[in-house]
Design an enzyme around this catalytic site. Structure first.
Site, mmCIF file in Angstrom:
data_model
loop_
_atom_site.group_PDB
_atom_site.id
_atom_site.type_symbol
_atom_site.label_atom_id
_atom_site.label_comp_id
_atom_site.label_asym_id
_atom_site.label_seq_id
_atom_site.Cartn_x
_atom_site.Cartn_y
_atom_site.Cartn_z
ATOM 1 N N ASP A 150 -1.454 -3.987 -3.553
ATOM 2 C CA ASP A 150 -2.414 -2.956 -3.949
ATOM 3 C C ASP A 150 -3.066 -3.414 -5.242
ATOM 4 O O ASP A 150 -2.395 -3.630 -6.247
ATOM 5 C CB ASP A 150 -1.707 -1.612 -4.159
ATOM 6 C CG ASP A 150 -1.161 -1.041 -2.865
ATOM 7 O OD1 ASP A 150 -1.719 -1.359 -1.809
ATOM 8 O OD2 ASP A 150 -0.181 -0.283 -2.916
ATOM 9 N N ASP A 167 -6.048 0.136 2.907
ATOM 10 C CA ASP A 167 -5.748 1.563 2.753
ATOM 11 C C ASP A 167 -7.030 2.396 2.766
ATOM 12 O O ASP A 167 -7.072 3.484 3.346
ATOM 13 C CB ASP A 167 -4.998 1.825 1.444
ATOM 14 C CG ASP A 167 -3.646 1.133 1.385
ATOM 15 O OD1 ASP A 167 -3.080 0.834 2.451
ATOM 16 O OD2 ASP A 167 -3.173 0.881 0.262
#
Length: 79
Positions: free
Chosen positions: A31, A45
């Site tokens: 991330d 995502d």
């Protein structure tokens, strides 16, 4: 479009899981987008979230997300 976004996000996260260290199936999803005081996420995502949101909005409007047509619609299109 909605299903394509969901599939793209799922494949992106799967590729991260398979190819990142320490090995196949044990890797971590990276991330890299950090919005302070909200969330940390990646583009996969974002695709999943956008696709799911679009799917919900389309279903609320009564738009079918399928390429299947009814017999009456096929007759109308055939002329």
């Amino acid at each position: 479009m909605a299903l394509g976004l969901i599939l793209a996000g799922a494949v992106g996260n799967l590729v991260d899981r398979l190819l990142r260290a320490p090995g196949a199936g044990r890797g971590a999803v990276v991330d890299f987008i950090d919005i302070r005081y909200f969330a940390t996420f990646n583009t996969a995502d974002s695709c999943i979230t956008a696709g799911a949101t679009l799917a919900v909005l389309l279903s609320w409007r009564g738009i079918v997300m399928s390429d299947q047509t009814t017999r009456a619609e096929k007759e109308t299109l055939a002329g």
